[in-house]
Enzyme design. Structure first.
Site, short mmCIF file in Angstrom:
data_model
loop_
_atom_site.label_atom_id
_atom_site.label_comp_id
_atom_site.label_asym_id
_atom_site.label_seq_id
_atom_site.Cartn_x
_atom_site.Cartn_y
_atom_site.Cartn_z
N LYS A 1 32.41 -23.86 60.18
CA LYS A 1 33.39 -24.90 59.79
C LYS A 1 34.76 -24.65 60.41
O LYS A 1 35.37 -25.55 60.97
CB LYS A 1 33.53 -24.96 58.26
CG LYS A 1 32.31 -25.40 57.51
CD LYS A 1 32.62 -25.63 56.04
CE LYS A 1 33.12 -24.42 55.30
NZ LYS A 1 32.10 -23.35 55.20
N ASN B 1 40.10 -26.26 53.88
CA ASN B 1 39.58 -24.91 53.62
C ASN B 1 40.16 -23.91 54.61
O ASN B 1 40.31 -22.73 54.31
CB ASN B 1 38.05 -24.91 53.68
CG ASN B 1 37.44 -23.72 53.00
OD1 ASN B 1 37.72 -23.43 51.84
ND2 ASN B 1 36.58 -23.01 53.72
N HIS C 1 25.94 -19.70 48.32
CA HIS C 1 26.62 -19.91 47.03
C HIS C 1 25.66 -20.43 45.97
O HIS C 1 26.07 -21.16 45.06
CB HIS C 1 27.79 -20.90 47.19
CG HIS C 1 28.77 -20.53 48.23
ND1 HIS C 1 29.51 -19.37 48.19
CD2 HIS C 1 29.14 -21.17 49.38
CE1 HIS C 1 30.30 -19.30 49.25
NE2 HIS C 1 30.09 -20.38 49.99
#
Length: 277
Positions: A89, A112, A166
Protein backbone atom coordinates in the site's frame (compact mmCIF):
# COMPACT_ATOMS: atom_id res chain seq x y z
CA UNK A 1 -14.40 8.77 16.34
CA UNK A 2 -11.69 6.28 15.48
CA UNK A 3 -8.60 8.05 14.27
CA UNK A 4 -5.55 5.86 13.57
CA UNK A 5 -3.49 8.75 12.23
CA UNK A 6 -4.29 11.70 14.53
CA UNK A 7 -3.21 12.15 18.13
CA UNK A 8 -5.92 12.89 20.68
CA UNK A 9 -4.48 16.28 21.59
CA UNK A 10 -5.14 17.51 18.05
CA UNK A 11 -8.84 16.67 17.94
CA UNK A 12 -10.16 19.82 19.61
CA UNK A 13 -8.28 21.95 17.09
CA UNK A 14 -9.36 19.73 14.21
CA UNK A 15 -13.05 19.83 15.12
CA UNK A 16 -13.02 23.60 15.58
CA UNK A 17 -11.52 24.02 12.12
CA UNK A 18 -13.74 21.55 10.31
CA UNK A 19 -17.13 21.09 11.94
CA UNK A 20 -19.88 23.68 12.52
CA UNK A 21 -20.41 24.77 16.11
CA UNK A 22 -23.05 22.75 17.93
CA UNK A 23 -24.28 24.07 21.26
CA UNK A 24 -26.70 21.20 21.89
CA UNK A 25 -26.36 20.52 25.62
CA UNK A 26 -27.59 16.95 25.49
CA UNK A 27 -25.10 16.05 22.80
CA UNK A 28 -22.26 17.73 24.68
CA UNK A 29 -23.20 15.85 27.86
CA UNK A 30 -23.34 12.61 25.94
CA UNK A 31 -19.87 13.24 24.53
CA UNK A 32 -18.52 14.01 28.00
CA UNK A 33 -20.10 10.87 29.42
CA UNK A 34 -18.64 8.75 26.66
CA UNK A 35 -15.19 10.28 27.22
CA UNK A 36 -15.38 9.51 30.93
CA UNK A 37 -16.47 5.98 30.12
CA UNK A 38 -13.48 5.52 27.83
CA UNK A 39 -11.05 6.89 30.38
CA UNK A 40 -12.28 4.42 32.98
CA UNK A 41 -11.26 1.50 30.79
CA UNK A 42 -7.81 0.02 30.57
CA UNK A 43 -5.71 1.56 27.78
CA UNK A 44 -5.35 -1.86 26.18
CA UNK A 45 -9.10 -2.29 25.59
CA UNK A 46 -10.06 -3.42 22.11
CA UNK A 47 -12.00 -1.31 19.64
CA UNK A 48 -14.94 -3.61 20.32
CA UNK A 49 -15.03 -2.47 23.96
CA UNK A 50 -14.65 1.15 22.91
CA UNK A 51 -17.58 0.66 20.56
CA UNK A 52 -19.72 -0.76 23.36
CA UNK A 53 -19.00 2.31 25.48
CA UNK A 54 -19.78 4.76 22.70
CA UNK A 55 -22.55 3.15 20.70
CA UNK A 56 -25.35 4.59 22.84
CA UNK A 57 -24.12 8.13 22.32
CA UNK A 58 -22.58 8.72 18.92
CA UNK A 59 -21.99 7.14 15.55
CA UNK A 60 -18.49 5.75 15.11
CA UNK A 61 -16.87 7.03 11.94
CA UNK A 62 -13.36 7.06 10.65
CA UNK A 63 -10.91 9.92 10.43
CA UNK A 64 -11.24 9.43 6.66
CA UNK A 65 -14.93 10.37 6.75
CA UNK A 66 -14.02 13.50 8.70
CA UNK A 67 -11.44 14.30 6.03
CA UNK A 68 -14.07 13.80 3.32
CA UNK A 69 -16.42 16.29 4.99
CA UNK A 70 -13.60 18.83 5.05
CA UNK A 71 -12.58 18.06 1.47
CA UNK A 72 -16.15 18.66 0.31
CA UNK A 73 -16.12 22.05 2.05
CA UNK A 74 -12.66 23.34 1.15
CA UNK A 75 -11.59 21.58 -2.06
CA UNK A 76 -14.59 19.87 -3.67
CA UNK A 77 -12.97 19.76 -7.12
CA UNK A 78 -9.94 17.78 -5.96
CA UNK A 79 -9.91 14.20 -7.20
CA UNK A 80 -9.60 11.26 -4.82
CA UNK A 81 -7.61 8.04 -5.29
CA UNK A 82 -7.82 5.23 -2.75
CA UNK A 83 -5.37 2.34 -2.39
CA UNK A 84 -5.72 -0.71 -0.15
CA UNK A 85 -4.31 -4.20 0.17
CA UNK A 86 -2.37 -6.39 2.59
CA UNK A 87 1.03 -5.56 1.14
CA UNK A 88 2.43 -2.76 -0.99
CA UNK A 89 0.00 0.00 0.00
CA UNK A 90 2.63 2.52 1.05
CA UNK A 91 4.88 1.88 -1.95
CA UNK A 92 1.99 2.15 -4.40
CA UNK A 93 0.63 5.29 -2.74
CA UNK A 94 4.05 6.95 -2.95
CA UNK A 95 4.53 5.85 -6.57
CA UNK A 96 1.09 7.07 -7.62
CA UNK A 97 1.68 10.46 -6.02
CA UNK A 98 5.10 10.71 -7.67
CA UNK A 99 3.61 9.94 -11.10
CA UNK A 100 0.93 12.61 -10.71
CA UNK A 101 3.41 15.26 -9.59
CA UNK A 102 5.87 14.33 -12.34
CA UNK A 103 3.08 14.76 -14.89
CA UNK A 104 2.35 18.26 -13.60
CA UNK A 105 -0.75 17.23 -11.62
CA UNK A 106 -0.37 18.29 -8.00
CA UNK A 107 -0.95 15.41 -5.60
CA UNK A 108 -0.53 14.68 -1.89
CA UNK A 109 -0.15 11.23 -0.34
CA UNK A 110 -1.80 10.76 3.04
CA UNK A 111 -3.97 8.44 5.12
CA UNK A 112 -2.37 5.31 6.53
CA UNK A 113 0.88 6.70 5.15
CA UNK A 114 2.06 9.76 7.07
CA UNK A 115 0.59 12.35 7.40
CA UNK A 116 -2.99 11.42 8.22
CA UNK A 117 -5.54 12.67 5.72
CA UNK A 118 -7.13 15.24 8.02
CA UNK A 119 -3.72 16.54 9.14
CA UNK A 120 -2.59 16.94 5.53
CA UNK A 121 -5.66 19.04 4.76
CA UNK A 122 -5.28 21.10 7.94
CA UNK A 123 -1.63 21.79 7.18
CA UNK A 124 -2.73 23.48 3.95
CA UNK A 125 -5.73 25.24 5.49
CA UNK A 126 -3.65 26.73 8.27
CA UNK A 127 -0.74 27.72 6.03
CA UNK A 128 -0.15 31.10 4.41
CA UNK A 129 -1.25 29.64 1.07
CA UNK A 130 -4.50 28.27 2.44
CA UNK A 131 -6.19 27.69 -0.94
CA UNK A 132 -3.34 25.67 -2.44
CA UNK A 133 -5.10 22.31 -2.25
CA UNK A 134 -3.84 19.51 -4.51
CA UNK A 135 -5.58 18.43 -7.66
CA UNK A 136 -5.48 14.86 -6.38
CA UNK A 137 -5.50 13.34 -2.91
CA UNK A 138 -3.91 9.86 -2.87
CA UNK A 139 -5.08 7.93 0.19
CA UNK A 140 -3.49 4.79 1.56
CA UNK A 141 -6.31 2.98 3.39
CA UNK A 142 -6.08 0.12 5.87
CA UNK A 143 -8.88 -2.27 6.78
CA UNK A 144 -9.06 -0.53 10.18
CA UNK A 145 -9.84 2.78 8.48
CA UNK A 146 -12.20 1.28 5.92
CA UNK A 147 -14.28 -0.50 8.59
CA UNK A 148 -15.81 2.82 9.59
CA UNK A 149 -15.54 4.76 6.34
CA UNK A 150 -18.97 5.10 4.80
CA UNK A 151 -18.78 7.75 2.08
CA UNK A 152 -15.47 7.43 0.25
CA UNK A 153 -16.82 8.00 -3.30
CA UNK A 154 -13.33 7.93 -4.81
CA UNK A 155 -12.62 8.68 -8.43
CA UNK A 156 -10.35 5.64 -8.68
CA UNK A 157 -9.40 2.85 -6.28
CA UNK A 158 -7.03 -0.10 -6.32
CA UNK A 159 -7.14 -3.40 -4.43
CA UNK A 160 -3.57 -4.69 -4.46
CA UNK A 161 -4.02 -8.06 -2.75
CA UNK A 162 -6.27 -9.85 -0.27
CA UNK A 163 -4.42 -12.21 2.06
CA UNK A 164 -5.12 -13.46 5.60
CA UNK A 165 -4.01 -10.59 7.83
CA UNK A 166 -5.17 -9.09 11.14
CA UNK A 167 -7.56 -12.04 11.45
CA UNK A 168 -7.47 -11.79 15.23
CA UNK A 169 -9.52 -8.63 14.74
CA UNK A 170 -12.04 -10.45 12.55
CA UNK A 171 -12.60 -13.65 14.57
CA UNK A 172 -10.26 -15.53 12.22
CA UNK A 173 -12.77 -14.97 9.42
CA UNK A 174 -11.08 -14.03 6.11
CA UNK A 175 -14.43 -13.03 4.63
CA UNK A 176 -14.96 -10.35 7.30
CA UNK A 177 -11.50 -8.98 6.62
CA UNK A 178 -12.11 -8.86 2.87
CA UNK A 179 -15.50 -7.26 3.50
CA UNK A 180 -13.80 -4.41 5.42
CA UNK A 181 -11.31 -3.92 2.59
CA UNK A 182 -14.03 -3.75 -0.05
CA UNK A 183 -15.61 -0.71 1.59
CA UNK A 184 -13.15 1.13 -0.63
CA UNK A 185 -15.50 0.41 -3.57
CA UNK A 186 -18.37 2.46 -2.12
CA UNK A 187 -19.30 5.08 -4.70
CA UNK A 188 -16.07 4.54 -6.68
CA UNK A 189 -16.03 5.49 -10.36
CA UNK A 190 -13.16 3.21 -11.37
CA UNK A 191 -11.69 0.17 -9.62
CA UNK A 192 -8.46 -1.70 -10.32
CA UNK A 193 -7.95 -5.32 -9.24
CA UNK A 194 -4.69 -7.27 -9.15
CA UNK A 195 -5.00 -10.15 -11.61
CA UNK A 196 -1.88 -11.84 -10.19
CA UNK A 197 -3.31 -12.23 -6.68
CA UNK A 198 -5.62 -15.24 -6.41
CA UNK A 199 -7.98 -13.89 -3.72
CA UNK A 200 -8.28 -10.52 -5.44
CA UNK A 201 -8.96 -12.14 -8.81
CA UNK A 202 -11.59 -14.44 -7.30
CA UNK A 203 -13.23 -11.47 -5.65
CA UNK A 204 -13.14 -9.62 -8.96
CA UNK A 205 -14.95 -12.54 -10.59
CA UNK A 206 -17.63 -12.63 -7.92
CA UNK A 207 -18.03 -8.85 -7.73
CA UNK A 208 -19.13 -8.64 -11.37
CA UNK A 209 -22.35 -10.39 -10.41
CA UNK A 210 -23.01 -8.40 -7.22
CA UNK A 211 -25.88 -5.92 -7.03
CA UNK A 212 -23.46 -3.18 -5.89
CA UNK A 213 -21.63 -3.43 -9.22
CA UNK A 214 -24.77 -3.86 -11.30
CA UNK A 215 -26.34 -0.72 -9.83
CA UNK A 216 -23.18 1.39 -9.89
CA UNK A 217 -21.59 3.32 -12.70
CA UNK A 218 -18.29 1.62 -11.95
CA UNK A 219 -15.56 0.71 -14.44
CA UNK A 220 -13.66 -2.43 -13.56
CA UNK A 221 -10.03 -2.81 -14.63
CA UNK A 222 -7.19 -5.28 -14.16
CA UNK A 223 -3.47 -4.90 -13.54
CA UNK A 224 -0.76 -7.33 -12.55
CA UNK A 225 1.96 -9.71 -13.57
CA UNK A 226 0.91 -12.01 -16.43
CA UNK A 227 -2.62 -12.49 -17.76
CA UNK A 228 -5.86 -13.92 -16.38
CA UNK A 229 -8.98 -15.67 -17.68
CA UNK A 230 -10.79 -12.33 -17.69
CA UNK A 231 -8.46 -10.68 -20.19
CA UNK A 232 -10.20 -12.36 -23.10
CA UNK A 233 -13.58 -10.93 -22.16
CA UNK A 234 -14.46 -7.87 -24.29
CA UNK A 235 -16.18 -6.06 -21.41
CA UNK A 236 -12.89 -5.70 -19.52
CA UNK A 237 -10.03 -3.65 -20.94
CA UNK A 238 -6.64 -5.27 -20.86
CA UNK A 239 -5.41 -2.71 -18.39
CA UNK A 240 -1.80 -2.94 -17.33
CA UNK A 241 0.29 -6.10 -17.18
CA UNK A 242 3.87 -7.32 -17.04
CA UNK A 243 5.17 -9.44 -19.91
CA UNK A 244 7.77 -11.80 -18.44
CA UNK A 245 9.10 -12.69 -21.90
CA UNK A 246 9.90 -9.15 -23.02
CA UNK A 247 10.36 -7.80 -19.45
CA UNK A 248 8.14 -4.83 -20.26
CA UNK A 249 5.34 -3.23 -18.28
CA UNK A 250 2.55 -2.87 -20.83
CA UNK A 251 -0.82 -1.28 -21.39
CA UNK A 252 -2.64 -3.52 -23.82
CA UNK A 253 -0.17 -4.11 -26.64
CA UNK A 254 1.88 -1.00 -25.87
CA UNK A 255 5.23 -1.36 -24.11
CA UNK A 256 5.62 1.33 -21.45
CA UNK A 257 8.82 0.70 -19.53
CA UNK A 258 11.33 -2.10 -19.12
CA UNK A 259 11.52 -3.71 -15.70
CA UNK A 260 15.30 -3.34 -15.96
CA UNK A 261 14.79 0.44 -15.75
CA UNK A 262 12.82 0.28 -12.51
CA UNK A 263 14.76 1.20 -9.39
CA UNK A 264 12.43 -0.95 -7.30
CA UNK A 265 13.26 -4.60 -7.92
CA UNK A 266 11.14 -7.74 -7.66
CA UNK A 267 7.84 -8.79 -9.22
CA UNK A 268 5.93 -7.49 -6.19
CA UNK A 269 7.25 -4.01 -6.97
CA UNK A 270 6.44 -4.48 -10.65
CA UNK A 271 2.84 -5.12 -9.55
CA UNK A 272 2.97 -1.98 -7.39
CA UNK A 273 4.23 0.04 -10.36
CA UNK A 274 1.45 -1.33 -12.56
CA UNK A 275 -1.13 -0.35 -9.95
CA UNK A 276 0.33 3.16 -9.77
CA UNK A 277 0.19 3.50 -13.57
Amino acid sequence: ILSPGVSVRNWENILKNILPTNENTDENNAANNSENSENSNNSNNSNEKVYKNYKNYIDIISEIDLFLWAKKKYCPTSKLVGITGCNGKTTTTALTTHLFNSAGISAIACGNISPSAIQALLDIKQSENSNNYPQVWVLELSSFQLETTHNLNADSVAILNLEPDHLDRYNNDLFKYIFAKTNILQGARSAWFNRSDTNTLNFFGAFQHHDIYKKANLRLNLFGVGRSKFDKKPEFPQGFFYNRLTKFLCQGEQNLVSSDDLKLKGEHNIANALAAL
